[in-house]
Design an enzyme around this catalytic site. Structure first.
Site, PDB file in Angstrom:
ATOM      1  N   LEU A 191      37.262  48.622  40.042  1.00 39.25           N
ATOM      2  CA  LEU A 191      36.663  47.502  40.088  1.00 39.25           C
ATOM      3  C   LEU A 191      37.877  46.899  41.296  1.00 39.25           C
ATOM      4  O   LEU A 191      39.255  46.311  41.393  1.00 39.25           O
ATOM      5  CB  LEU A 191      36.182  47.046  38.801  1.00 39.25           C
ATOM      6  CG  LEU A 191      36.152  48.127  37.860  1.00 39.25           C
ATOM      7  CD1 LEU A 191      35.950  46.725  36.560  1.00 39.25           C
ATOM      8  CD2 LEU A 191      34.826  48.062  38.345  1.00 39.25           C
ATOM      9  N   GLY A 211      42.741  45.974  38.513  1.00 43.04           N
ATOM     10  CA  GLY A 211      44.139  46.040  39.034  1.00 43.04           C
ATOM     11  C   GLY A 211      45.203  44.849  38.371  1.00 43.04           C
ATOM     12  O   GLY A 211      44.260  43.662  38.857  1.00 43.04           O
ATOM     13  N   ASP A 215      48.473  37.860  42.527  1.00 45.74           N
ATOM     14  CA  ASP A 215      49.137  38.169  44.048  1.00 45.74           C
ATOM     15  C   ASP A 215      48.442  37.120  45.069  1.00 45.74           C
ATOM     16  O   ASP A 215      48.969  36.318  45.779  1.00 45.74           O
ATOM     17  CB  ASP A 215      48.515  39.410  44.782  1.00 45.74           C
ATOM     18  CG  ASP A 215      47.068  39.431  45.255  1.00 45.74           C
ATOM     19  OD1 ASP A 215      46.213  38.114  44.359  1.00 45.74           O
ATOM     20  OD2 ASP A 215      46.316  39.759  45.944  1.00 45.74           O
ATOM     21  N   LEU A 237      31.644  44.406  39.942  1.00 40.64           N
ATOM     22  CA  LEU A 237      31.011  43.809  40.055  1.00 40.64           C
ATOM     23  C   LEU A 237      29.630  42.729  40.409  1.00 40.64           C
ATOM     24  O   LEU A 237      30.272  41.900  41.583  1.00 40.64           O
ATOM     25  CB  LEU A 237      32.207  42.619  38.800  1.00 40.64           C
ATOM     26  CG  LEU A 237      32.848  43.302  37.546  1.00 40.64           C
ATOM     27  CD1 LEU A 237      33.043  41.917  36.364  1.00 40.64           C
ATOM     28  CD2 LEU A 237      32.272  44.380  36.733  1.00 40.64           C
ATOM     29  N   LYS A 249      34.972  35.108  45.301  1.00 41.30           N
ATOM     30  CA  LYS A 249      34.917  36.026  44.184  1.00 41.30           C
ATOM     31  C   LYS A 249      36.630  37.051  43.929  1.00 41.30           C
ATOM     32  O   LYS A 249      36.422  38.461  44.202  1.00 41.30           O
ATOM     33  CB  LYS A 249      33.859  36.974  44.517  1.00 41.30           C
ATOM     34  CG  LYS A 249      32.408  36.123  45.028  1.00 41.30           C
ATOM     35  CD  LYS A 249      31.861  36.398  45.457  1.00 41.30           C
ATOM     36  CE  LYS A 249      31.161  37.532  46.092  1.00 41.30           C
ATOM     37  NZ  LYS A 249      30.114  38.385  46.705  1.00 41.30           N
TER      38      LYS A 249
END
Length: 311
Positions: A191, A211, A215, A237, A249
């Site tokens: 994803l 993941g 970050d 998604l 997003k």
């Protein structure tokens, strides 16, 4: 020789007996006096009698208090029985609700292989997000098969220091191995918000990878690149189909996790998104002005502010 006897010889021979009787009467009089003294002394109570009388008096005075205490005890027992009955009913309800739980066959993996890309502060935030995922999955109506893979390094050390109970977590697979070693390649779908493919339906035979990276957008596209390099499926998604956002997003790990749990329960992406997304994302239904009055979103806990590269 005169026939008269001396006067002392005329005294009766039993005179000593008379004296004894007199002495005896005197003694009896003395005894009688001592007896009367004892009788008089009975008018003065002993300490034992005083204590007994005081206890009796206290008993009489505390009669109402004892009655009140008995009443209070009866009332307390009644409340305890009522509380126990309610607790049993609630327990039955919880058991009934728990019986209604239907685990999903969908596998949801948090990929923890990005340890070297994060500073300790971000690792701690990831830890909090994982804790949230675990808690939400435990109470979900359709809990997923939860995996933590490539678990080690800073993350594991932080969990050992601050959350020793993680070793006792239930219904979760925690492994130092990479997900490629645990799941068949054809079942994997990464994803990532950078994928051109939109995930309109969840396939519960698949294993979806999130993941595990906090970050601050410093490593854009890293998860998508990883999926391409490994030759596994990828998707994002359908956030853009239902939600207008002020920011990029990219969602936090726990947000992605919770949205999937919500979708499994409601089978409605829009409800799933707006039930999870925090107000700071500035989200509004697609086609509506970005007005917080039109779309009230629930507040989320601290530690969820930072996004991963999943969507």
């Amino acid at each position: 020789m005169s026939s008269e006897m001396p006067a002392e010889n005329l005294l009766p021979t039993d005179v000593p007996d008379v004296e004894e009787k007199i002495n005896s009467n005197d003694n009896q009089g003395t005894k009688g006096e001592s007896g009367s003294d004892k009788t008089e002394s009975t008018g003065v109570m002993s300490k034992r009698q005083m204590k007994k009388l005081m206890k009796q008096k206290q008993w009489e005075e505390q009669r109402d208090l004892r009655r009140q205490r008995r009443k209070e005890k009866r009332q307390k027992r009644k409340l305890e029985r009522q509380y126990q009955l309610e607790s049993n009913n609630e327990g039955s309800d919880r058991k009934r609700i728990r019986r209604d739980v239907v685990p999903s066959t969908l596998r949801l993996i948090i990929d923890c292989s990005f340890d070297n890309l994060m500073v300790l502060k971000d690792v701690k935030k990831l830890h909090k997000q994982i804790q949230r995922c675990y808690a939400e999955n435990r109470k979900a109506l359709h809990p997923v098969q939860f995996y933590l893979t490539s678990h080690g390094g800073q993350l594991k050390n932080n969990m050992n220091e601050n959350d020793k109970g993680w070793v006792n977590w239930k219904d979760i697979h925690i492994s130092s191995e990479h997900y490629n070693e645990l799941i068949k390649k054809e079942d994997l779908v990464y994803l990532t918000s950078d994928s051109p493919d939109v995930l309109n339906e969840l396939d519960e035979t698949k294993a979806y990878v999130i993941g595990g990276l906090v970050d601050h957008n410093h490593h854009k596209g890293v998860t998508y690149k990883k999926a391409l390099e490994q030759g596994i499926g990828h998707a994002q998604l359908p956030l853009g189909n239902f939600v207008k956002m002020n920011s990029r997003k990219v969602l936090a790990v726990n947000h992605v996790f919770e949205i999937i749990l919500s979708y499994l329960e409601k089978r409605n992406w829009k409800e799933a998104f707006f039930g999870v997304l925090p107000p700071r994302k500035g989200a509004s239904p697609l086609g509506e002005a970005n007005d917080s009055s039109k779309c009230e979103l629930p507040e989320k806990e601290a530690g969820e502010d930072n996004s991963s590269d999943s969507d």
